[in-house]
Scaffold this motif. Structure first.
Motif, PDB file in Angstrom:
ATOM      1  N   LYS A 136      11.048 -36.137  -6.273  1.00  0.00           N
ATOM      2  CA  LYS A 136      11.099 -36.787  -5.130  1.00  0.00           C
ATOM      3  C   LYS A 136      12.176 -38.051  -5.641  1.00  0.00           C
ATOM      4  O   LYS A 136      11.827 -38.755  -6.656  1.00  0.00           O
ATOM      5  CB  LYS A 136      10.148 -37.400  -4.319  1.00  0.00           C
ATOM      6  CG  LYS A 136      10.298 -38.312  -3.044  1.00  0.00           C
ATOM      7  CD  LYS A 136       8.921 -38.581  -2.779  1.00  0.00           C
ATOM      8  CE  LYS A 136       9.196 -39.336  -1.374  1.00  0.00           C
ATOM      9  NZ  LYS A 136       7.865 -39.731  -0.382  1.00  0.00           N
ATOM     10  N   TYR A 137      13.159 -38.434  -4.974  1.00  0.00           N
ATOM     11  CA  TYR A 137      14.375 -39.407  -5.295  1.00  0.00           C
ATOM     12  C   TYR A 137      13.974 -40.423  -4.447  1.00  0.00           C
ATOM     13  O   TYR A 137      14.101 -40.299  -3.033  1.00  0.00           O
ATOM     14  CB  TYR A 137      15.679 -38.777  -5.263  1.00  0.00           C
ATOM     15  CG  TYR A 137      15.711 -37.632  -6.317  1.00  0.00           C
ATOM     16  CD1 TYR A 137      15.968 -37.657  -7.715  1.00  0.00           C
ATOM     17  CD2 TYR A 137      15.716 -36.485  -5.702  1.00  0.00           C
ATOM     18  CE1 TYR A 137      16.201 -36.695  -8.222  1.00  0.00           C
ATOM     19  CE2 TYR A 137      15.708 -35.271  -6.772  1.00  0.00           C
ATOM     20  CZ  TYR A 137      15.988 -35.328  -7.850  1.00  0.00           C
ATOM     21  OH  TYR A 137      16.293 -34.402  -8.721  1.00  0.00           O
ATOM     22  N   ILE A 138      13.712 -41.809  -4.777  1.00  0.00           N
ATOM     23  CA  ILE A 138      13.876 -42.882  -4.191  1.00  0.00           C
ATOM     24  C   ILE A 138      14.493 -44.146  -4.810  1.00  0.00           C
ATOM     25  O   ILE A 138      13.959 -44.876  -5.577  1.00  0.00           O
ATOM     26  CB  ILE A 138      12.185 -43.360  -4.234  1.00  0.00           C
ATOM     27  CG1 ILE A 138      11.352 -42.299  -3.397  1.00  0.00           C
ATOM     28  CG2 ILE A 138      12.210 -44.655  -2.933  1.00  0.00           C
ATOM     29  CD1 ILE A 138       9.919 -42.796  -3.412  1.00  0.00           C
ATOM     30  N   PRO A 139      16.030 -43.716  -4.684  1.00  0.00           N
ATOM     31  CA  PRO A 139      16.792 -44.951  -5.286  1.00  0.00           C
ATOM     32  C   PRO A 139      16.872 -46.416  -4.597  1.00  0.00           C
ATOM     33  O   PRO A 139      16.344 -46.419  -3.498  1.00  0.00           O
ATOM     34  CB  PRO A 139      18.058 -44.243  -5.211  1.00  0.00           C
ATOM     35  CG  PRO A 139      18.131 -43.270  -4.076  1.00  0.00           C
ATOM     36  CD  PRO A 139      16.690 -42.725  -3.840  1.00  0.00           C
ATOM     37  N   GLY A 140      17.286 -47.463  -5.156  1.00  0.00           N
ATOM     38  CA  GLY A 140      17.212 -48.598  -4.523  1.00  0.00           C
ATOM     39  C   GLY A 140      16.869 -49.741  -5.508  1.00  0.00           C
ATOM     40  O   GLY A 140      15.820 -49.613  -6.254  1.00  0.00           O
ATOM     41  N   SER A 141      17.703 -50.715  -5.665  1.00  0.00           N
ATOM     42  CA  SER A 141      17.411 -51.988  -6.522  1.00  0.00           C
ATOM     43  C   SER A 141      17.008 -51.742  -7.998  1.00  0.00           C
ATOM     44  O   SER A 141      16.241 -52.305  -8.652  1.00  0.00           O
ATOM     45  CB  SER A 141      16.183 -52.721  -5.929  1.00  0.00           C
ATOM     46  OG  SER A 141      16.414 -53.056  -4.530  1.00  0.00           O
ATOM     47  N   GLY A 142      17.627 -50.763  -8.646  1.00  0.00           N
ATOM     48  CA  GLY A 142      17.668 -50.360 -10.078  1.00  0.00           C
ATOM     49  C   GLY A 142      16.146 -50.059 -10.216  1.00  0.00           C
ATOM     50  O   GLY A 142      15.687 -50.339 -11.311  1.00  0.00           O
ATOM     51  N   SER A 143      15.565 -49.147  -9.320  1.00  0.00           N
ATOM     52  CA  SER A 143      14.130 -48.529  -9.515  1.00  0.00           C
ATOM     53  C   SER A 143      12.894 -49.406  -8.959  1.00  0.00           C
ATOM     54  O   SER A 143      11.825 -49.051  -8.670  1.00  0.00           O
ATOM     55  CB  SER A 143      13.859 -48.248 -11.014  1.00  0.00           C
ATOM     56  OG  SER A 143      13.314 -49.172 -11.776  1.00  0.00           O
ATOM     57  N   ILE A 144      13.693 -50.728  -8.562  1.00  0.00           N
ATOM     58  CA  ILE A 144      12.243 -51.593  -8.133  1.00  0.00           C
ATOM     59  C   ILE A 144      11.745 -51.137  -6.809  1.00  0.00           C
ATOM     60  O   ILE A 144      10.638 -51.090  -6.421  1.00  0.00           O
ATOM     61  CB  ILE A 144      12.738 -52.853  -7.908  1.00  0.00           C
ATOM     62  CG1 ILE A 144      13.246 -53.564  -9.398  1.00  0.00           C
ATOM     63  CG2 ILE A 144      12.052 -53.930  -7.243  1.00  0.00           C
ATOM     64  CD1 ILE A 144      14.028 -55.025  -9.386  1.00  0.00           C
ATOM     65  N   LYS A 145      12.538 -50.681  -5.782  1.00  0.00           N
ATOM     66  CA  LYS A 145      12.102 -50.103  -4.632  1.00  0.00           C
ATOM     67  C   LYS A 145      10.948 -49.037  -4.758  1.00  0.00           C
ATOM     68  O   LYS A 145       9.937 -49.078  -3.985  1.00  0.00           O
ATOM     69  CB  LYS A 145      13.322 -49.465  -3.791  1.00  0.00           C
ATOM     70  CG  LYS A 145      12.874 -48.950  -2.524  1.00  0.00           C
ATOM     71  CD  LYS A 145      14.336 -48.515  -1.826  1.00  0.00           C
ATOM     72  CE  LYS A 145      13.911 -47.670  -0.530  1.00  0.00           C
ATOM     73  NZ  LYS A 145      14.820 -47.140   0.103  1.00  0.00           N
ATOM     74  N   ALA A 146      11.271 -47.954  -5.536  1.00  0.00           N
ATOM     75  CA  ALA A 146      10.467 -46.897  -5.930  1.00  0.00           C
ATOM     76  C   ALA A 146       9.043 -47.513  -6.344  1.00  0.00           C
ATOM     77  O   ALA A 146       8.000 -47.169  -6.166  1.00  0.00           O
ATOM     78  CB  ALA A 146      11.130 -45.751  -6.737  1.00  0.00           C
ATOM     79  N   ALA A 147       9.269 -48.517  -7.532  1.00  0.00           N
ATOM     80  CA  ALA A 147       7.859 -48.870  -8.190  1.00  0.00           C
ATOM     81  C   ALA A 147       7.217 -49.713  -7.284  1.00  0.00           C
ATOM     82  O   ALA A 147       5.875 -49.439  -7.361  1.00  0.00           O
ATOM     83  CB  ALA A 147       8.547 -49.667  -9.238  1.00  0.00           C
ATOM     84  N   ASN A 148       7.774 -50.455  -6.376  1.00  0.00           N
ATOM     85  CA  ASN A 148       6.927 -51.448  -5.464  1.00  0.00           C
ATOM     86  C   ASN A 148       6.063 -50.326  -4.415  1.00  0.00           C
ATOM     87  O   ASN A 148       5.076 -50.600  -4.000  1.00  0.00           O
ATOM     88  CB  ASN A 148       7.942 -52.226  -4.533  1.00  0.00           C
ATOM     89  CG  ASN A 148       8.455 -53.318  -5.358  1.00  0.00           C
ATOM     90  OD1 ASN A 148       7.862 -53.945  -6.353  1.00  0.00           O
ATOM     91  ND2 ASN A 148       9.302 -53.935  -4.799  1.00  0.00           N
ATOM     92  N   ALA A 149       7.037 -49.438  -3.970  1.00  0.00           N
ATOM     93  CA  ALA A 149       6.371 -48.334  -3.125  1.00  0.00           C
ATOM     94  C   ALA A 149       5.159 -47.542  -3.918  1.00  0.00           C
ATOM     95  O   ALA A 149       4.133 -47.360  -3.147  1.00  0.00           O
ATOM     96  CB  ALA A 149       7.326 -47.560  -2.557  1.00  0.00           C
ATOM     97  N   PHE A 150       5.371 -47.402  -5.030  1.00  0.00           N
ATOM     98  CA  PHE A 150       4.307 -46.499  -5.730  1.00  0.00           C
ATOM     99  C   PHE A 150       3.239 -47.491  -6.340  1.00  0.00           C
ATOM    100  O   PHE A 150       1.889 -46.982  -5.691  1.00  0.00           O
ATOM    101  CB  PHE A 150       4.924 -46.301  -7.195  1.00  0.00           C
ATOM    102  CG  PHE A 150       3.773 -45.488  -8.208  1.00  0.00           C
ATOM    103  CD1 PHE A 150       3.744 -44.062  -7.844  1.00  0.00           C
ATOM    104  CD2 PHE A 150       3.303 -46.050  -9.032  1.00  0.00           C
ATOM    105  CE1 PHE A 150       2.814 -43.364  -8.599  1.00  0.00           C
ATOM    106  CE2 PHE A 150       2.652 -45.331  -9.912  1.00  0.00           C
ATOM    107  CZ  PHE A 150       2.286 -44.147  -9.697  1.00  0.00           C
TER     108      PHE A 150
END
Length: 364
Positions: free
Chosen positions: A74-88
């Protein structure tokens, strides 16, 4: 005698209860992913090194996890990976069905106290560590055909696409500055795959890719004369010294290129700070994690699966061509490297000042 029989009967009953309880405990400790779907989250766009790593490992993870679950990317790009990490951090359940493939672009903003970060990198449960390398390359339109001609790049306008000032690209930016190259940086790309796309379209004339992406996507361009490699990020020997990357033995390190330009080996504060970032950014670059509250039996199940994956004959035969020769770690070795890589950086003040002066970026 009657009392003796009563004592023996009591202990017999106790033993049967103890055995039954342990049997139930063992049953509850077992993990079965039959019929389940596991999401491996890649916090970037398709096509970069993190994607290559996930795509290569996912089928083997499905093979060796109990129940042979489907593992999807699953791809969640944004803010150099910060977006996906915050959501995780906020949403991922502790049932073992959500994995996050992090990179140094996830780790560095956390270590530097980037205000956009709401995750605690130190609390996640690491399953697999992947040290890697990378290569910096330029367009032949700049008038060079080899790294030996790098001096010709001084004074020319180099254009580079960055994921963000606190991402892994910070290491490259410092390297460019150390070599006294005039680089114009534009921000907003969603992963290094997008940076490569900008290079291919002529929007950028300078780019970098981690080893797996370079091998798959850039090496063919080099062979076609469409890209000129300048230097690799190198590797660390057993003493922690910078050496040529065994994956790219024909390419110099940044230290060698500096010596070629200046006539002496690099030293001083700027070099020391770059080298410390290199160690954090590439020596322990990628990590696959579960949420912090994941039960130990699920963590152990994943470690056992990866132990089998890393010695799978087919996996071993294919790995170097896809991911490079870097040794992946799981179990206790992965945990140790993960913890070492997130120790507070002694040069935080210097880095923050550099970000403020160069990019007008103030970190709290």
């Amino acid at each position: 005698m009657l009392n003796l029989f009563r004592i023996m009967a009591f202990y017999s009953l106790y033993l049967s209860i103890f055995v039954a309880a342990n049997a139930n405990a063992n049953a509850s400790d077992s993990v079965d992913f039959s019929g389940k779907t596991i999401e491996w989250i890649v916090p970037f766009k398709r096509g970069g090194g993190a994607d290559q790593w996930a795509q290569f490992n996912a089928p083997y993870l499905s093979k060796y996890l109990p129940g042979n679950p489907e593992v999807v990317i699953k791809y969640i790009p944004g803010s150099g990976s910060i977006k996906a990490a915050n959501a995780f951090e906020k949403n991922a359940a502790s049932d073992g069905l959500s994995l996050l493939g992090t990179s140094s672009s996830t780790k560095l903003p956390y270590l530097l106290g980037d205000k956009r970060v709401t995750y605690d990198f130190s609390k996640w449960q690491v399953l697999l560590m992947y040290p890697t390398g990378g290569v910096v390359y330029v367009s032949p339109n700049l008038g060079i055909s080899s790294y030996l001609e790098i001096a010709k790049l001084r004074g020319k306008k180099l254009i580079y696409g960055s994921q963000g000032a606190t991402s892994l690209d910070m290491i490259q930016q410092l390297g460019f500055e150390f070599l006294n190259l005039q680089v114009s940086t534009f921000f907003g790309i969603r992963g290094r795959a997008a940076g490569r796309y900008a290079f291919e379209k002529g929007i950028a004339n300078l780019d970098t890719q981690t080893s797996s992406s370079y091998l798959k996507h850039v090496q063919p361009m080099v062979e076609q004369g469409r890209a000129i490699p300048l230097y690799s990020m190198g590797a660390l020997d057993e003493h922690g010294a910078l050496i040529r990357d065994p994956q790219f033995p024909g390419l110099p390190t940044l230290a060698e290129v500096y010596e070629l330009l200046e006539g002496h080996k690099p030293s001083g504060e700027k070099w020391d700070n770059w080298f410390s970032l290199l160690t954090v950014g590439f020596g322990a670059q990628k990590s696959l994690v579960l949420p912090k509250s994941t039960p130990q039996n699920i963590i152990d199940t994943y470690h056992q699966a990866f132990e089998k994956i890393l010695i799978d004959p087919e996996y071993m035969a294919k790995k170097n061509a896809v991911l490079g020769s870097y040794k992946q770690l799981t179990g206790d070795a992965a945990v140790r490297l993960y913890q070492q890589s997130i120790k507070p950086m002694s040069n935080q003040y210097w880095i923050r000042q550099m970000l403020l002066e160069k990019f007008n970026l103030k970190i709290k």
